[in-house]
Design an enzyme around this catalytic site. Structure first.
Site, PDB file in Angstrom:
ATOM      1  N   ALA A   1      67.372  10.874  79.665  1.00 26.31           N
ATOM      2  CA  ALA A   1      68.524  10.309  78.855  1.00 26.31           C
ATOM      3  C   ALA A   1      68.163   9.289  77.839  1.00 26.31           C
ATOM      4  CB  ALA A   1      69.669  10.133  79.764  1.00 26.31           C
TER       5      ALA A   1
ATOM      6  N   GLU B   1      64.789  21.887  84.610  1.00 30.50           N
ATOM      7  CA  GLU B   1      65.983  22.710  84.146  1.00 30.50           C
ATOM      8  C   GLU B   1      66.892  22.043  83.245  1.00 30.50           C
ATOM      9  OE1 GLU B   1      65.784  21.777  87.843  1.00 30.50           O
ATOM     10  OE2 GLU B   1      64.519  23.602  88.382  1.00 30.50           O
TER      11      GLU B   1
ATOM     12  N   ASN C   1      72.916  23.092  76.228  1.00 27.57           N
ATOM     13  CA  ASN C   1      71.972  21.843  75.613  1.00 27.57           C
ATOM     14  C   ASN C   1      70.912  22.112  74.929  1.00 27.57           C
ATOM     15  OD1 ASN C   1      71.390  19.327  75.548  1.00 27.57           O
ATOM     16  ND2 ASN C   1      71.303  18.763  77.630  1.00 27.57           N
TER      17      ASN C   1
ATOM     18  N   TYR D   1      62.405  19.991  74.378  1.00 26.58           N
ATOM     19  CA  TYR D   1      61.171  20.389  75.307  1.00 26.58           C
ATOM     20  C   TYR D   1      60.392  21.411  74.421  1.00 26.58           C
ATOM     21  CZ  TYR D   1      64.189  17.982  78.572  1.00 26.58           C
ATOM     22  OH  TYR D   1      64.566  16.959  79.253  1.00 26.58           O
TER      23      TYR D   1
HETATM   24  C1  LIG Z   1      68.105  15.375  74.949  1.00 20.75           C
HETATM   25  C2  LIG Z   1      67.971  13.671  74.519  1.00 20.75           C
HETATM   26  C3  LIG Z   1      67.318  13.270  75.862  1.00 20.75           C
HETATM   27  C4  LIG Z   1      66.943  13.800  73.410  1.00 20.75           C
HETATM   28  O1  LIG Z   1      66.588  12.276  73.061  1.00 20.75           O
HETATM   29  P1  LIG Z   1      66.190  11.599  71.485  1.00 20.75           P
HETATM   30  O2  LIG Z   1      65.600  10.363  71.995  1.00 20.75           O
HETATM   31  O3  LIG Z   1      67.197  11.797  70.700  1.00 20.75           O
HETATM   32  O4  LIG Z   1      65.193  12.945  71.164  1.00 20.75           O
HETATM   33  P2  LIG Z   1      63.860  12.578  70.077  1.00 20.75           P
HETATM   34  O5  LIG Z   1      64.484  11.734  68.931  1.00 20.75           O
HETATM   35  O6  LIG Z   1      62.729  12.233  70.870  1.00 20.75           O
HETATM   36  O7  LIG Z   1      64.025  14.262  69.506  1.00 20.75           O
HETATM   37  C5  LIG Z   1      62.557  14.647  69.698  1.00 20.75           C
HETATM   38  C6  LIG Z   1      62.925  16.169  68.974  1.00 20.75           C
HETATM   39  O8  LIG Z   1      63.890  17.055  69.739  1.00 20.75           O
HETATM   40  C7  LIG Z   1      64.716  17.801  69.139  1.00 20.75           C
HETATM   41  N1  LIG Z   1      66.294  17.301  69.147  1.00 20.75           N
HETATM   42  C8  LIG Z   1      66.569  16.090  69.670  1.00 20.75           C
HETATM   43  N2  LIG Z   1      68.160  16.289  69.682  1.00 20.75           N
HETATM   44  C9  LIG Z   1      68.344  17.119  68.956  1.00 20.75           C
HETATM   45  C10 LIG Z   1      69.716  17.490  68.502  1.00 20.75           C
HETATM   46  N3  LIG Z   1      70.664  16.775  68.805  1.00 20.75           N
HETATM   47  N4  LIG Z   1      69.858  18.690  67.907  1.00 20.75           N
HETATM   48  C11 LIG Z   1      68.488  19.281  67.569  1.00 20.75           C
HETATM   49  N5  LIG Z   1      67.415  19.037  67.843  1.00 20.75           N
HETATM   50  C12 LIG Z   1      67.386  17.819  68.536  1.00 20.75           C
HETATM   51  C13 LIG Z   1      64.281  17.840  67.451  1.00 20.75           C
HETATM   52  O9  LIG Z   1      63.276  18.750  67.395  1.00 20.75           O
HETATM   53  C14 LIG Z   1      63.812  16.246  67.673  1.00 20.75           C
HETATM   54  O10 LIG Z   1      62.984  16.003  66.442  1.00 20.75           O
HETATM   55  P3  LIG Z   1      63.366  15.317  65.153  1.00 20.75           P
HETATM   56  O11 LIG Z   1      64.408  14.533  65.200  1.00 20.75           O
HETATM   57  O12 LIG Z   1      62.342  15.094  64.276  1.00 20.75           O
HETATM   58  O13 LIG Z   1      63.868  16.867  64.412  1.00 20.75           O
HETATM   59  C15 LIG Z   1      69.158  13.099  74.293  1.00 20.75           C
HETATM   60  O14 LIG Z   1      69.723  13.797  73.295  1.00 20.75           O
HETATM   61  C16 LIG Z   1      70.071  12.740  75.474  1.00 20.75           C
HETATM   62  O15 LIG Z   1      70.134  11.859  76.086  1.00 20.75           O
HETATM   63  N6  LIG Z   1      71.062  13.816  75.599  1.00 20.75           N
HETATM   64  C17 LIG Z   1      71.871  13.761  76.877  1.00 20.75           C
HETATM   65  C18 LIG Z   1      71.019  13.816  78.181  1.00 20.75           C
HETATM   66  C19 LIG Z   1      70.285  15.024  78.165  1.00 20.75           C
HETATM   67  O16 LIG Z   1      70.838  16.060  77.877  1.00 20.75           O
HETATM   68  N7  LIG Z   1      69.098  14.874  78.788  1.00 20.75           N
HETATM   69  C20 LIG Z   1      68.345  16.177  79.020  1.00 20.75           C
HETATM   70  C21 LIG Z   1      68.830  16.823  80.332  1.00 20.75           C
HETATM   71  S1  LIG Z   1      67.810  18.149  80.505  1.00 20.75           S
END
Ligand SMILES: CC(C)(COP(=O)(O)OP(=O)(O)OC[C@H]1O[C@@H](n2cnc3c(N)ncnc32)[C@H](O)[C@@H]1OP(=O)(O)O)[C@@H](O)C(=O)NCCC(=O)NCCS
Length: 145
Positions: free
Chosen positions: A56, A88, A93, A100
């Protein structure tokens, strides 16, 4: 705990974090920007398989490469080109699934009604030498091809 509660409908309890952090074989990473923790990743080891249990990032720090950097750090700490990782993720999401997939994980099947809060299915994803090369040859029991 603050990031966890802002990120998930059914957040982990403090006890769940303590349990994972206490396992010698787990890899638990914090992303620090300036004076603050802005994200984290928890990965447990089960013999040859690594299970990404929790990732997260604080909402105001998303889309800035934090999760990608945490995963990159994880691979270098595992330091095994043969490593197989699994996780998972909720079907809904799409942000996490995109993240991933970009990292070489592939969806290989569903766990039906995996999430108790709303009965949502989980997509099971793997990142292995085979998925990185475009096949599922070393993925255990894939439902999809
Ligand atoms: C999922 C999560 C961990 C991603 O973290 P993040 O630091 O924003 O991710 P990154 O900046 O490293 O993103 C890397 C790539 O992932 C994809 N990505 C990340 N967030 C995205 C979004 N909201 N929509 C579409 N693609 C997304 C993109 O390809 C992105 O690359 P880009 O920004 O160059 O397009 C974050 O949104 C989060 O904490 N969500 C809530 C908790 C959660 O769902 N955790 C995963 C549970 S399995």
């Amino acid at each position: 705990m603050t990031i966890e509660r802002r990120s998930f409908p059914t957040p982990w309890s403090l006890g769940m974090f303590v349990l994972e952090l206490s396992k010698a074989s787990s890899i638990c990473l914090a992303a620090i920007r300036g004076p603050r923790q802005v994200g984290y990743l928890i990965c447990a080891r089960y013999e040859t398989i690594w299970h990404v249990m929790n990732v997260a990032v604080a909402p105001e720090w998303r889309r800035q490469g934090v999760a990608g950097a945490l995963l990159g750090d994880l691979y270098s700490r595992i330091a095994d080109p043969q490593a197989r990782l699994t996780l998972e993720v909720r079907c809904s999401n799409q942000a996490a699934i995109r993240l991933y997939e970009r990292e070489g994980f592939r969806g290989v099947g569903l766990r039906k009604r995996y999430y108790q809060d709303n009965g949502e299915d989980a997509v099971v994803m793997w990142r292995t030498p085979a998925t990185l090369a475009g096949s599922l040859a070393d993925v255990p029991n894939p439902e999809w091809s």
